[in-house]
Motif scaffolding. Structure first.
Motif, PDB file in Angstrom:
ATOM      1  N   LEU A 290       0.689  -1.100   0.101  1.00 12.30           N
ATOM      2  CA  LEU A 290      -0.121  -0.199  -0.137  1.00 12.30           C
ATOM      3  C   LEU A 290       0.864   1.171  -0.077  1.00 12.30           C
ATOM      4  CD1 LEU A 290      -2.812   1.490   0.133  1.00 12.30           C
ATOM      5  CD2 LEU A 290      -2.657   0.959   2.764  1.00 12.30           C
ATOM      6  N   ASN A 291       0.672   2.171  -1.061  1.00 14.18           N
ATOM      7  CA  ASN A 291       1.548   3.183  -1.057  1.00 14.18           C
ATOM      8  C   ASN A 291       2.907   3.296  -0.807  1.00 14.18           C
ATOM      9  OD1 ASN A 291      -0.910   4.681  -1.713  1.00 14.18           O
ATOM     10  ND2 ASN A 291      -1.379   5.123   0.374  1.00 14.18           N
ATOM     11  N   GLY A 292       3.706   2.404  -1.542  1.00 16.48           N
ATOM     12  CA  GLY A 292       5.116   2.033  -1.489  1.00 16.48           C
ATOM     13  C   GLY A 292       5.519   1.577  -0.314  1.00 16.48           C
ATOM     14  N   GLU A 293       4.726   0.700   0.518  1.00 12.91           N
ATOM     15  CA  GLU A 293       5.138   0.107   1.689  1.00 12.91           C
ATOM     16  C   GLU A 293       4.558  -1.366   1.725  1.00 12.91           C
ATOM     17  OE1 GLU A 293       6.839   3.526   3.560  1.00 12.91           O
ATOM     18  OE2 GLU A 293       7.006   1.405   3.756  1.00 12.91           O
ATOM     19  N   ILE A 294       5.368  -2.451   2.322  1.00 15.28           N
ATOM     20  CA  ILE A 294       4.923  -3.726   2.360  1.00 15.28           C
ATOM     21  C   ILE A 294       4.750  -3.890   3.659  1.00 15.28           C
ATOM     22  CG2 ILE A 294       5.736  -5.989   2.197  1.00 15.28           C
ATOM     23  CD1 ILE A 294       7.634  -5.067  -0.175  1.00 15.28           C
ATOM     24  N   TYR A 295       3.505  -4.860   3.849  1.00 17.34           N
ATOM     25  CA  TYR A 295       2.968  -5.039   5.411  1.00 17.34           C
ATOM     26  C   TYR A 295       2.818  -6.368   5.381  1.00 17.34           C
ATOM     27  CZ  TYR A 295       1.742  -0.167   5.687  1.00 17.34           C
ATOM     28  OH  TYR A 295       1.793   1.238   5.691  1.00 17.34           O
ATOM     29  N   ILE A 296       3.072  -7.219   6.635  1.00 19.08           N
ATOM     30  CA  ILE A 296       3.064  -8.747   6.660  1.00 19.08           C
ATOM     31  C   ILE A 296       1.756  -8.754   7.903  1.00 19.08           C
ATOM     32  CG2 ILE A 296       4.846  -9.550   5.544  1.00 19.08           C
ATOM     33  CD1 ILE A 296       6.040  -9.605   8.347  1.00 19.08           C
ATOM     34  N   VAL A 297       0.835  -9.790   7.831  1.00 16.33           N
ATOM     35  CA  VAL A 297       0.044 -10.096   8.661  1.00 16.33           C
ATOM     36  C   VAL A 297       0.255 -11.607   8.869  1.00 16.33           C
ATOM     37  CG1 VAL A 297      -2.376 -10.343   9.252  1.00 16.33           C
ATOM     38  CG2 VAL A 297      -1.406  -8.527   7.869  1.00 16.33           C
ATOM     39  N   GLY A 298       0.275 -11.938  10.199  1.00 11.47           N
ATOM     40  CA  GLY A 298       0.561 -13.239  10.788  1.00 11.47           C
ATOM     41  C   GLY A 298       0.499 -13.434  12.165  1.00 11.47           C
ATOM     42  N   LYS A 299       1.114 -14.734  12.883  1.00 11.39           N
ATOM     43  CA  LYS A 299       0.785 -14.828  14.117  1.00 11.39           C
ATOM     44  C   LYS A 299       2.513 -15.141  14.562  1.00 11.39           C
ATOM     45  CE  LYS A 299       0.637 -19.675  14.117  1.00 11.39           C
ATOM     46  NZ  LYS A 299       1.500 -20.276  15.040  1.00 11.39           N
ATOM     47  N   ASN A 300       2.616 -14.639  15.945  1.00 17.11           N
ATOM     48  CA  ASN A 300       3.909 -14.986  16.558  1.00 17.11           C
ATOM     49  C   ASN A 300       3.778 -16.292  17.138  1.00 17.11           C
ATOM     50  OD1 ASN A 300       4.609 -12.159  16.342  1.00 17.11           O
ATOM     51  ND2 ASN A 300       3.694 -11.533  18.142  1.00 17.11           N
ATOM     52  N   ALA A 301       5.210 -16.823  17.649  1.00 18.27           N
ATOM     53  CA  ALA A 301       5.493 -18.038  18.066  1.00 18.27           C
ATOM     54  C   ALA A 301       4.467 -18.258  19.395  1.00 18.27           C
ATOM     55  CB  ALA A 301       6.921 -18.153  18.423  1.00 18.27           C
ATOM     56  N   ASP A 302       4.153 -17.458  19.842  1.00 18.06           N
ATOM     57  CA  ASP A 302       3.193 -17.424  21.366  1.00 18.06           C
ATOM     58  C   ASP A 302       1.749 -17.315  20.565  1.00 18.06           C
ATOM     59  OD1 ASP A 302       3.266 -14.885  20.787  1.00 18.06           O
ATOM     60  OD2 ASP A 302       3.806 -14.327  22.595  1.00 18.06           O
ATOM     61  N   ASP A 303       1.507 -17.626  19.594  1.00 16.43           N
ATOM     62  CA  ASP A 303       0.033 -17.358  19.036  1.00 16.43           C
ATOM     63  C   ASP A 303      -0.675 -16.141  19.077  1.00 16.43           C
ATOM     64  OD1 ASP A 303       0.204 -20.061  17.848  1.00 16.43           O
ATOM     65  OD2 ASP A 303      -1.033 -21.040  19.433  1.00 16.43           O
ATOM     66  N   GLY A 305      -1.399 -12.366  17.262  1.00 21.33           N
ATOM     67  CA  GLY A 305      -1.584 -11.713  16.025  1.00 21.33           C
ATOM     68  C   GLY A 305      -0.282 -10.795  15.848  1.00 21.33           C
ATOM     69  N   SER A 306       0.113 -10.661  14.667  1.00 18.56           N
ATOM     70  CA  SER A 306       1.269  -9.671  14.338  1.00 18.56           C
ATOM     71  C   SER A 306       0.849  -8.921  13.140  1.00 18.56           C
ATOM     72  CB  SER A 306       2.570 -10.658  14.236  1.00 18.56           C
ATOM     73  OG  SER A 306       3.686  -9.705  14.005  1.00 18.56           O
ATOM     74  N   PHE A 307       1.316  -7.565  13.177  1.00 19.26           N
ATOM     75  CA  PHE A 307       1.245  -6.706  11.812  1.00 19.26           C
ATOM     76  C   PHE A 307       2.298  -5.957  11.956  1.00 19.26           C
ATOM     77  CE2 PHE A 307      -0.905  -2.515  10.341  1.00 19.26           C
ATOM     78  CZ  PHE A 307      -0.891  -3.059   8.977  1.00 19.26           C
ATOM     79  N   ARG A 308       3.074  -5.955  10.879  1.00 17.52           N
ATOM     80  CA  ARG A 308       4.330  -5.296  10.694  1.00 17.52           C
ATOM     81  C   ARG A 308       4.627  -4.709   9.352  1.00 17.52           C
ATOM     82  NH1 ARG A 308       8.638  -9.212  14.293  1.00 17.52           N
ATOM     83  NH2 ARG A 308       6.966  -9.909  15.797  1.00 17.52           N
ATOM     84  N   LYS A 309       5.597  -3.729   9.277  1.00 18.17           N
ATOM     85  CA  LYS A 309       5.899  -3.063   8.140  1.00 18.17           C
ATOM     86  C   LYS A 309       7.257  -3.013   7.798  1.00 18.17           C
ATOM     87  CE  LYS A 309       6.123   1.630   7.930  1.00 18.17           C
ATOM     88  NZ  LYS A 309       5.687   2.873   8.004  1.00 18.17           N
ATOM     89  N   LEU A 310       7.809  -3.405   6.556  1.00 21.44           N
ATOM     90  CA  LEU A 310       9.188  -3.473   6.170  1.00 21.44           C
ATOM     91  C   LEU A 310       9.724  -1.943   6.355  1.00 21.44           C
ATOM     92  CD1 LEU A 310      11.383  -4.910   5.120  1.00 21.44           C
ATOM     93  CD2 LEU A 310      10.779  -4.483   2.691  1.00 21.44           C
ATOM     94  N   ARG A 311      11.053  -1.762   7.021  1.00 23.37           N
ATOM     95  CA  ARG A 311      11.409  -0.593   7.225  1.00 23.37           C
ATOM     96  C   ARG A 311      12.697  -0.527   6.103  1.00 23.37           C
ATOM     97  NH1 ARG A 311      12.325  -0.751  12.827  1.00 23.37           N
ATOM     98  NH2 ARG A 311      14.105  -2.155  12.279  1.00 23.37           N
ATOM     99  N   TRP A 312      12.685   0.262   5.180  1.00 27.03           N
ATOM    100  CA  TRP A 312      13.649   0.219   4.191  1.00 27.03           C
ATOM    101  C   TRP A 312      14.941   0.643   4.567  1.00 27.03           C
ATOM    102  CZ3 TRP A 312      11.568  -2.441   0.072  1.00 27.03           C
ATOM    103  CH2 TRP A 312      10.143  -2.273  -0.188  1.00 27.03           C
TER     104      TRP A 312
END
Length: 354
Positions: A290-303, A305-312
């Motif tokens: 979205l608008n030049g950024e990459i985001y990932i959505v998933g789960k941590n090892a401890d189950d 939820g995780s939401f993160r953005k790539l820091r260029w």
């Protein structure tokens, strides 16, 4: 990814979902690192839609769900929406977006047989209504779909969870499905993304067992309806990953074989380089741009939820405070303009179900 086709946002309409919104609760995340999270600065003229999931329940279940929710970045809250297929749960479906529309195609019925279906439903985010469209010519699951130049393409996949990959491609325009030029290599559980008038296809597997990786990268020119093989590389000995197009580069995010690495290139060639380590403690994730950024959505090892953005700057990942994503795998993400303004191009992300 997982599950289902969906229905309108009517609080009183169906199946135990008689409520209008579900406010994100920071206390729900039992993670001491929460206080250090950064604010998400996504474009406020977009809403984020989450379709389907595995493991979204308490207690945790590993069955597919028919979950469908919208996240509003302005109000910082989730709104549950209702399934449009009378509760039928599906996996392996494809999602494509066009303007204010979310199209949901095919997938497998969760009936124990793993048969694919050819259904096509369209959700209008402005009216919160679903419309049933003409079925595809072939039932298929674990495939990709893309809108390019006003036409919708359904690419590859397979007809059941116990069959080989397909080369077949269908094209939807003026309300009808027709055959288009087939791929050179059969594949399912692969990734694709649209770049201009082209569709890039990479990865996936071809045989019934799911261990014959397709390493050829193909591009489809939608103007000439021609496929071209542009490379063969060990980079794409993978499945269940995402391709996103950002800043004139194509990024391959995750996958079962290279879960912790992103590879990119500066053209549509097969020369991939510049590995970027992803968040190693995040699994079962999806990615979107979205608008030049990459985001990932998933789960941590401890189950959690995780939401993160790539820091260029340092090619690292920053943990974002919101939206709060519950533990889930097998989801599909759609990013759709919400009409509040802004001229940003509608972001498209394409990924087969896994």
């Amino acid at each position: 990814m997982a599950s289902v086709l969906l229905q309108s946002n009517t609080p009183s309409s169906s199946r135990g979902m008689g409520f209008c919104s579900m406010k994100r609760k920071r206390d729900d995340v039992e993670n001491p690192a929460n206080s250090a999270k950064s604010k998400c600065k996504c474009d406020l003229s977009y809403d984020l839609y989450m379709l389907g999931a595995i493991g979204y329940s308490l207690p945790i279940s590993y069955e597919a769900t028919n979950d469908f929710q919208r996240y509003d970045f302005v109000q910082d809250e989730w709104t549950p929406l209702v399934n449009s297929t009378m509760g039928l749960r599906r996996t392996g479906f494809a999602v494509a977006t066009r303007e204010l529309q979310i199209w949901v195609l095919g997938g497998y019925e969760e009936d124990g047989e793993g048969r694919a279906v050819s259904d096509v439903h369209m959700y209008n985010t402005e009216t919160n209504e679903w419309d049933i469209k003409n079925r595809m010519l072939h039932a298929r699951g674990d495939f990709c779909a893309a809108f390019v130049s006003g036409k919708l393409y359904a690419i590859g996949g397979r007809k059941s969870k116990r069959s080989r990959g397909k080369i077949a491609v269908e094209e939807y325009a003026v309300g009808e499905w027709i055959y288009s030029s087939p791929m050179r290599f059969p594949r399912y559980d692969f990734a694709a993304c649209a770049v201009g008038n082209q569709i890039i296809v990479a990865g996936g597997v071809s045989n019934k067992r799911g261990d014959a990786y397709v390493r050829q990268i193909e591009t489809f020119d939608t103007l000439s309806s021609n496929w071209e093989v542009v490379g063969r590389t060990l980079t794409f000995g993978r499945r269940s990953f995402t391709l996103v197009h950002v800043n004139d580069r194509v990024y391959a995010v995750g996958g079962d074989a290279e879960r912790s690495v992103i590879w990119n290139n500066s053209s549509v060639s097969g020369n991939w380089s510049d590995p970027i380590t992803t968040a190693r403690d995040v699994s079962s994730y999806d990615a979107f741009a979205l608008n030049g950024e990459i985001y990932i959505v998933g789960k941590n090892a401890d189950d959690i939820g995780s939401f993160r953005k790539l820091r260029w700057t340092d090619r690292g990942w920053v943990v974002l405070e919101h939206p709060y994503f519950p533990w889930r795998g097998g989801l599909q993400i759609a990013i759709v303009p919400n009409g509040r303004g802004g001229d940003a191009e509608n972001a498209k992300r394409l990924r087969p179900s896994s």
